[in-house]
Design an enzyme around this catalytic site. Sequence first.
Site: not given
Ligand code: MRU
Length: 349
Positions: A46-48, A88, A193, A234, A244-245
């Site tokens: 996970r994470g963009a 996603r 997270q 994201d 973002n999250k």
């Molecule tokens: O749902 P996730 O855990 O994939 O969400 C992650 C985030 O929102 C991060 O802030 C974003 O992807 C940047 S990670 C460098």
Amino acid sequence: MSLHSIAWRQDALEVLDQTRLPHEVRVLRLRGWREVVQAIREMRVRGAPAIGAAGAYALALAAREAAEEADAFEARVQQAAEEIRRARPTAVNLHWAVERLLRCLDPRRDPRANAEALLREAHRILEEDLEANRRLSLLGAAHIRPGERILTLCNTGALATAGIGTALGILRAAHASGKGIHVYVCETRPVLQGARLTAWELLQEGIPFHLLPDAAAGWLIARGMVDRVIVGADRIAANGDVANKIGTYTLAVLSRHHGVPFWVAAPRTTVDLATPSGAAIPIESRDPREVTHVGGIPVAPEGTPVLNDAFDVTPAKLITAIVTDAGIALPPYEESLRRLVQTPKPLEV
Ligand code: MRU
């Protein structure tokens, strides 16, 4: 730093299963593209930036599979690409990586040679992300003052990228340069997270921090205990709106109300100039069980209706600066982001 969210080893994609952390360090070996797509959907990776790179490997694996079939190589690859993109929808890095690989297909080459070209491109995406992390982390850290107390959300570290991270990369670089920072980490409900992953990374690095319930952020900021908020992204629209999250928007409003600088950190691969504003960013809604259950244990009565948008959009006007690998974008973002995205070779840092 020996931690890798994903790595290509002996013809398989290795993924550190983030759903198991922090209790268990388990590496999955994924040999089929559908397994990779499932790992992305289930947030094992996970994470963009990390899902961008994983998506690239998924397409390279799909091309390998398609090359073994008698016909319809390109149609099979295109079909896989569509499924990978859908895994996603909010993180633009996934779309960007898939498009970048598709551009490598050359009708003059045979399917096997095309599949190998896609794999080489996936390796390049991973390497470039590592370097982008390093650059933006050093650029951002240079502006952190000694002793700053910095609030962050979710996980934007090594687990979310190919390198040291984005927002967390800045914190790592500031700590490494002796700035004496203190980090506040929001636990990041529903899937935690912040608590499970960012706390794990910070402990390993020896960076001083406190974990806090998401709802405590306002109280902390109101008491003057936060000098800066830094989050990841994201997708960044052309006008500087940031997806973002979930909870990022709340932190941005709080920061503006209390005069605290609100930074977004992301590689340029997260900037989507084709999306004019946040209104056009697709927001992923996830399984209600993420909200009704914690660690598999129900915390709400059965049948409880749930809202579970995984991301929110923070309007550009609430963002003080966007730190990228090519430099720091300041308002008006239409101009500054376009300029940075089009910079062919970023400054040496
Ligand atoms: O749902 P996730 O855990 O994939 O969400 C992650 C985030 O929102 C991060 O802030 C974003 O992807 C940047 S990670 C460098």
